[in-house]
Scaffold this motif. Structure first.
Motif, PDB file in Angstrom:
ATOM      1  N   ARG A   1     102.289 -27.740   1.691  1.00  0.00           N
ATOM      2  CA  ARG A   1     101.842 -25.762   1.556  1.00  0.00           C
ATOM      3  C   ARG A   1     101.704 -25.467  -0.036  1.00  0.00           C
ATOM      4  O   ARG A   1     101.330 -24.951  -0.130  1.00  0.00           O
ATOM      5  N   GLU A   2     103.134 -26.055  -0.567  1.00  0.00           N
ATOM      6  CA  GLU A   2     103.203 -25.997  -2.220  1.00  0.00           C
ATOM      7  C   GLU A   2     101.925 -26.515  -2.787  1.00  0.00           C
ATOM      8  O   GLU A   2     101.469 -25.625  -3.296  1.00  0.00           O
ATOM      9  N   ALA A   3     101.215 -27.269  -2.611  1.00  0.00           N
ATOM     10  CA  ALA A   3     100.459 -28.203  -3.174  1.00  0.00           C
ATOM     11  C   ALA A   3      98.972 -26.690  -2.828  1.00  0.00           C
ATOM     12  O   ALA A   3      98.191 -27.051  -4.260  1.00  0.00           O
ATOM     13  N   THR A   4      98.678 -26.463  -1.976  1.00  0.00           N
ATOM     14  CA  THR A   4      98.129 -25.967  -1.676  1.00  0.00           C
ATOM     15  C   THR A   4      97.776 -24.068  -2.227  1.00  0.00           C
ATOM     16  O   THR A   4      97.207 -24.162  -2.453  1.00  0.00           O
ATOM     17  N   LYS A   5      99.028 -24.030  -2.206  1.00  0.00           N
ATOM     18  CA  LYS A   5      99.280 -22.316  -2.906  1.00  0.00           C
ATOM     19  C   LYS A   5      99.878 -22.352  -3.970  1.00  0.00           C
ATOM     20  O   LYS A   5     100.258 -20.954  -3.961  1.00  0.00           O
ATOM     21  N   PHE A   6     100.128 -22.980  -4.715  1.00  0.00           N
ATOM     22  CA  PHE A   6     100.683 -23.046  -6.037  1.00  0.00           C
ATOM     23  C   PHE A   6     101.107 -23.794  -6.583  1.00  0.00           C
ATOM     24  O   PHE A   6     100.824 -24.854  -6.790  1.00  0.00           O
ATOM     25  N   ASN A   7     101.755 -23.581  -7.901  1.00  0.00           N
ATOM     26  CA  ASN A   7     101.633 -24.843  -9.062  1.00  0.00           C
ATOM     27  C   ASN A   7     101.956 -24.730 -10.356  1.00  0.00           C
ATOM     28  O   ASN A   7     101.940 -25.394 -11.076  1.00  0.00           O
ATOM     29  N   GLY A   8     103.851 -24.510  -8.915  1.00  0.00           N
ATOM     30  CA  GLY A   8     104.886 -24.987 -10.289  1.00  0.00           C
ATOM     31  C   GLY A   8     105.637 -23.596 -10.907  1.00  0.00           C
ATOM     32  O   GLY A   8     105.009 -22.877 -11.453  1.00  0.00           O
TER      33      GLY A   8
END
Lengths: 404, 404
Positions: free
Chosen positions: A282-289
């Motif tokens: 989910r984070e790899a798809t929707k967030f860049n840190g």
């Protein structure tokens, strides 16, 4: 093009927007008698600690040189911050969490709102009433809340766990099957903190019923009493049923910087799928840190000198809470909270609606509160006062409480 | 507790993770012949400009003092940044955008992935193939993509607009009814930029069919040619059918800082609901703003001195692209892009699969590319090379291309 039909179901704006509108109306119709004292939004007032500021300066300088420049952050956060969290918040306290289970984010609100991306659409959600509105609103947007009933002020598909004076704000366990339970302790808005055994009861329930607990511990830094757990993973079996969410906002004053983290134990597997791996996807798809510079600021929070300063700030907020609570009680109010949390939960003397109580406090003391109904039906007759306000505001409130 | 069933539909990890794994495997089985040259991830290599760093220092110092401390940011972003964007990116170019239509975010990826929160679940999505994977993956998670077909490598409910050598990478208009079209120009991965009339054709189509365009203009700063539009709102009627997403990452090197913005015109009303108001509600529920310090850094990007430096950086990246492109062509490759975008889209000489081509380039030149199939079926036979790499890497690649 057709829009998400769930947005039309919201009857009110986000509560803080409503409070702001109400205040604007009031200012337009009432000539100012005295300075308005805003104790509504839970925003900190102390500036950042010098150690944190120095870390930001250093990180900014690193970003300015070719050989120390950092672009995208590692997906789950920079190891320097992940390890500082692991060592200070878990290992030093003997709490079982692994490095791979920590996800750095831009704050607890994002985590609280986005975690439901991992849930099936038709599961049953339980919330404690009173609640932090994001638990409900994020599930409304995802079709999980059903319809809003104007009479009961409740959503048809949600299960509400009552927390009120009758049970001393310790919610009852669900009486029907639920899949996810949102818990928030120390609690916003009531200021209630659950003891070890009270929290253990929820963990036991969740393990017996294959339910998942979303444990929002954004106010953990305010815990004073030794019998209040600092992490849900101090409870036996919690690694099999609980996600924990923490924030740098209310501890280190990062409301404007944006930093938080979430613990998703590798033990959490449902229908053969690891929630930890799902969240990583989910984070790899929707967030860049979270910003590199802010992650460096977060690391600085764990310096001994900064830790001591932060602890002193929290003691200061709690001392203010104690003073205001005493003055409110002297003025005749029934008041909860303020001991392990930065909020006072104040009851109306006249059993009036929370918006009427809000207006009464505004008229009499020129103090802005948050009406309790914004947090659910158990909030009627109550308002929340935030003790993050600056000393000047606290002092004036106490003065007015004594004089009026 | 049951999980979102859509996550199990993903057949591969996010592409950059796969590339990293492939590279690790390669390193374990092949003794290093020469330094590995990584041109896979589109991350910048130039450090931040001094004007930006000074702004971060100033903002950090402000956060350290009681009377200049900032807590939570205004919901749509700090006015100092919103106005800088409005004046520089729109008003100065005569492009019609209002202050209320700008939403500051923590980067284009979050906006691109989260905008689908506003869509009904059963609408039809069109993507250009090759595509930036987030357009598809974010919709897969929301049940909007249907099922993945292992043979065609396509999702059953998505409409794919072909962009390949046959149409010079200018995608055909949809041949069936669609509700949302994701467009990304200048394009990642092909480097193609649409001319004003090519983009106008999509705007006209959207207005004729009540479709919505999500226009991802993250690479706008690389546009060199006067006939390439710098905003979709330069097209007639675009305010009635398009959302525009922009980023500070690829222009000012903010990949590690996290800052972007989205334009949602007030004219966008579907089923009686304003997308601008819906997004404001979404953000108030699920986001607490970009970091104050990073918003101050964003404001500094518009200082004349910083603007000039950023322009020079971009010219430098594009000059490298030009040099590499020439060397690749001399070595016998067919190469696209690199003129208005930081990416080269390189065709295999032997018509092999893009992963085979990836391995060939790794074996022969020790260069890491991104296999084109990660971006869709039209990416087969291609790899993407990022020209954000540092000069030393670019120089070595050119040397190897000439010698091997």
């Amino acid at each position: 093009m057709r829009v998400n039909p769930n947005f039309a179901k919201f009857k009110e704006d986000y509560v803080y927007v409503s409070v702001k509108e109400k205040l604007t109306q009031y200012m337009q119709t009432h000539p100012p008698q005295a300075e308005i004292l805003d104790l509504s939004i839970g925003d900190v007032s102390f500036p950042l600690n010098q150690g944190v500021i120095e870390a930001i300066h250093l990180a900014a300088d690193q970003q300015g040189k070719m050989d120390t420049f950092h672009g995208y952050s590692p997906k789950k956060g920079h190891p320097f911050l992940v390890r500082a969290i692991l060592e200070n918040d878990y290992q030093a306290k003997g709490i079982p969490v692994n490095e791979n289970e920590i996800f750095i984010s831009d704050g607890a609100k994002s985590d609280v709102a986005h975690i439901q991306d991992l849930f099936a659409e038709d599961i049953t959600i339980a919330v404690v009433d009173p609640f932090y509105p994001v638990y409900i609103d994020s599930n409304v947007m995802a079709s999980r809340a059903g319809e809003y009933d104007e009479k009961t002020h409740r959503w048809s598909r949600l299960v509400y766990l009552e927390a009120n004076e009758d049970n001393a704000f310790v919610p009852n366990l669900p009486q029907q099957a639920v899949d996810v339970i949102y818990l928030n302790y120390p609690n916003n808005p009531t200021g209630k903190a659950l003891t070890q055994s009270e929290l253990q009861a929820f963990v036991d329930y969740a393990n017996q019923h294959q339910a998942l607990i979303i444990y929002d511990a954004a106010y953990e830094a305010f815990i004073q009493s030794a019998e209040i757990p600092r992490s849900i993973y101090t409870c036996q079996g919690a690694r099999n049923c609980a996600i924990e969410i923490k924030s740098f906002s209310k501890s280190a004053g990062f409301t404007g910087l944006r930093l938080g983290y979430m613990i998703i134990p590798e033990d959490l597997v449902y229908e053969g799928q690891s929630l930890n791996e799902m969240w990583a996807r989910r984070e790899a798809t929707k967030f860049n840190g979270a910003s590199f510079i802010i992650q460096k600021a977060g690391q600085a929070v764990y310096q001994p000198r900064v830790k001591a300063e932060i602890k002193a700030n929290i003691q200061h907020y709690l001392a203010n809470a104690c003073r205001v609570k005493e003055s409110l009680i002297e003025a005749g109010f029934v008041v909860y909270g303020g001991e392990n949390a930065p909020y006072l939960w104040v009851k109306s003397i006249h059993e009036q609606s929370s918006w009427a109580f809000f207006e009464e406090l505004l008229n009499k003391y020129q103090v802005v509160s948050t009406p309790g109904s914004a947090y659910g039906t158990n909030g009627e007759n109550f308002v929340r006062l935030s003790m993050f306000a600056a000393d000047g505001i606290i002092d004036k409130l106490i003065k007015r409480l004594k004089e009026l």
